[in-house]
Design a protein around this motif. Structure first.
Motif, short mmCIF file in Angstrom:
data_model
loop_
_atom_site.label_atom_id
_atom_site.label_comp_id
_atom_site.label_asym_id
_atom_site.label_seq_id
_atom_site.Cartn_x
_atom_site.Cartn_y
_atom_site.Cartn_z
N ARG A 44 0.85 -1.18 0.00
CA ARG A 44 0.00 0.00 0.00
C ARG A 44 0.88 1.23 0.00
N TYR A 45 0.37 2.25 -0.67
CA TYR A 45 1.04 3.54 -0.73
C TYR A 45 0.33 4.48 0.22
N ILE A 46 1.09 5.07 1.14
CA ILE A 46 0.55 5.91 2.21
C ILE A 46 1.09 7.34 2.07
N GLU A 47 0.20 8.30 2.26
CA GLU A 47 0.58 9.71 2.38
C GLU A 47 -0.13 10.29 3.60
N ASN A 48 0.60 10.95 4.46
CA ASN A 48 0.02 11.59 5.65
C ASN A 48 -0.90 10.64 6.42
N LYS A 49 -0.42 9.42 6.60
CA LYS A 49 -1.12 8.37 7.36
C LYS A 49 -2.40 7.87 6.69
N ALA A 50 -2.65 8.30 5.45
CA ALA A 50 -3.84 7.86 4.71
C ALA A 50 -3.43 6.94 3.56
N GLU A 51 -4.19 5.85 3.40
CA GLU A 51 -3.92 4.89 2.33
C GLU A 51 -4.43 5.45 1.01
N MET A 52 -3.52 5.63 0.07
CA MET A 52 -3.87 6.18 -1.25
C MET A 52 -4.12 5.08 -2.28
N ALA A 53 -3.37 3.97 -2.16
CA ALA A 53 -3.50 2.87 -3.12
C ALA A 53 -3.05 1.57 -2.48
N THR A 54 -3.68 0.48 -2.92
CA THR A 54 -3.33 -0.86 -2.46
C THR A 54 -3.37 -1.80 -3.65
N HIS A 55 -2.38 -2.69 -3.73
CA HIS A 55 -2.35 -3.62 -4.87
C HIS A 55 -1.57 -4.88 -4.49
N ILE A 56 -2.02 -6.02 -5.02
CA ILE A 56 -1.29 -7.29 -4.87
C ILE A 56 -0.43 -7.46 -6.12
N PHE A 57 0.87 -7.59 -5.92
CA PHE A 57 1.81 -7.69 -7.03
C PHE A 57 2.09 -9.15 -7.37
N SER A 78 20.34 -4.98 -1.24
CA SER A 78 19.44 -3.85 -1.44
C SER A 78 19.37 -3.60 -2.94
N MET A 79 18.14 -3.37 -3.45
CA MET A 79 17.96 -3.22 -4.88
C MET A 79 16.83 -2.23 -5.16
N PRO A 80 17.05 -1.30 -6.10
CA PRO A 80 15.97 -0.39 -6.46
C PRO A 80 14.92 -1.12 -7.30
N TRP A 81 13.66 -0.71 -7.09
CA TRP A 81 12.58 -1.31 -7.87
C TRP A 81 11.43 -0.32 -7.94
N THR A 82 10.71 -0.33 -9.06
CA THR A 82 9.53 0.50 -9.22
C THR A 82 8.29 -0.38 -9.18
N PHE A 83 7.39 -0.07 -8.26
CA PHE A 83 6.11 -0.76 -8.16
C PHE A 83 5.06 0.10 -8.84
N ILE A 84 4.29 -0.52 -9.74
CA ILE A 84 3.28 0.19 -10.51
C ILE A 84 1.89 -0.19 -9.99
N PHE A 85 1.20 0.81 -9.46
CA PHE A 85 -0.17 0.62 -8.97
C PHE A 85 -1.12 0.97 -10.11
N PRO A 86 -1.93 0.01 -10.58
CA PRO A 86 -2.90 0.31 -11.64
C PRO A 86 -3.91 1.37 -11.19
N VAL A 87 -4.51 2.05 -12.14
CA VAL A 87 -5.47 3.11 -11.85
C VAL A 87 -6.56 2.62 -10.91
N GLU A 88 -7.07 1.41 -11.13
CA GLU A 88 -8.17 0.90 -10.31
C GLU A 88 -7.76 0.61 -8.86
N SER A 89 -6.46 0.58 -8.56
CA SER A 89 -6.00 0.33 -7.19
C SER A 89 -5.85 1.63 -6.39
N ILE A 90 -5.99 2.77 -7.07
CA ILE A 90 -5.83 4.07 -6.43
C ILE A 90 -7.16 4.47 -5.78
N LYS A 91 -7.15 4.60 -4.46
CA LYS A 91 -8.37 4.92 -3.71
C LYS A 91 -8.62 6.41 -3.62
N THR A 92 -7.55 7.17 -3.47
CA THR A 92 -7.61 8.62 -3.35
C THR A 92 -6.47 9.18 -4.19
N PRO A 93 -6.72 10.22 -4.97
CA PRO A 93 -5.63 10.78 -5.77
C PRO A 93 -4.46 11.24 -4.88
#
Length: 126
Positions: A74-87, A99-114
């Motif tokens: 889940r992606y969190i901003e200011n203690k609020a859940e913005m998006a959740t997705h199962i990868f 340690s490795m860099p990686w980009t996680f892509i949350f589909p549009v439909e997984s975004i709860k709040t902009p």
């Protein structure tokens, strides 16, 4: 001892300025001994499809390989859940003490709040 590694495709395509920035962030990271998988935020953005892209430095501090297959994040901003997705694909695996860099892509439909894309972070839901 923790080592920084780049996935093969990243290693071939990453800009030198980005490689230096990620290396600096890796060296400055303070890892918690009691947290087996830790995520350090590198960036977040939206792409032309409206998907949320969150790039992190994944730290596997264990002696076992860790896979993100079927893991919920889940992606969190200011203690609020913005998006959740199962990868599920591609199945990223992080070797022990890597340690490795990686980009996680949350589909549009997984975004709860902009999201505002400011000061967000990722959490793994175990």
């Amino acid at each position: 001892m923790q080592q920084l590694r780049f996935e093969q495709a990243w290693d071939k395509t990453i800009a030198e300025v980005d490689r230096k920035r990620i290396t600096r962030i890796f060296k400055e990271s303070t890892l918690q001994k009691d947290e087996p998988i830790q995520l350090t935020r590198l960036s977040q953005a939206k792409n032309h499809k409206g998907e949320l892209l969150v790039t992190v430095l994944v730290h596997n501090t264990t002696q076992q390989t860790f896979s993100f297959y079927n893991k919920q994040l889940r992606y969190i901003e200011n203690k609020a859940e913005m998006a959740t997705h199962i990868f599920t694909s591609p199945a990223i695996s992080i070797e022990p003490l890597v340690s490795m860099p990686w980009t996680f892509i949350f589909p549009v439909e997984s975004i709860k709040t902009p999201p505002t894309l400011l000061n967000g972070h990722l959490e793994i839901i175990l």
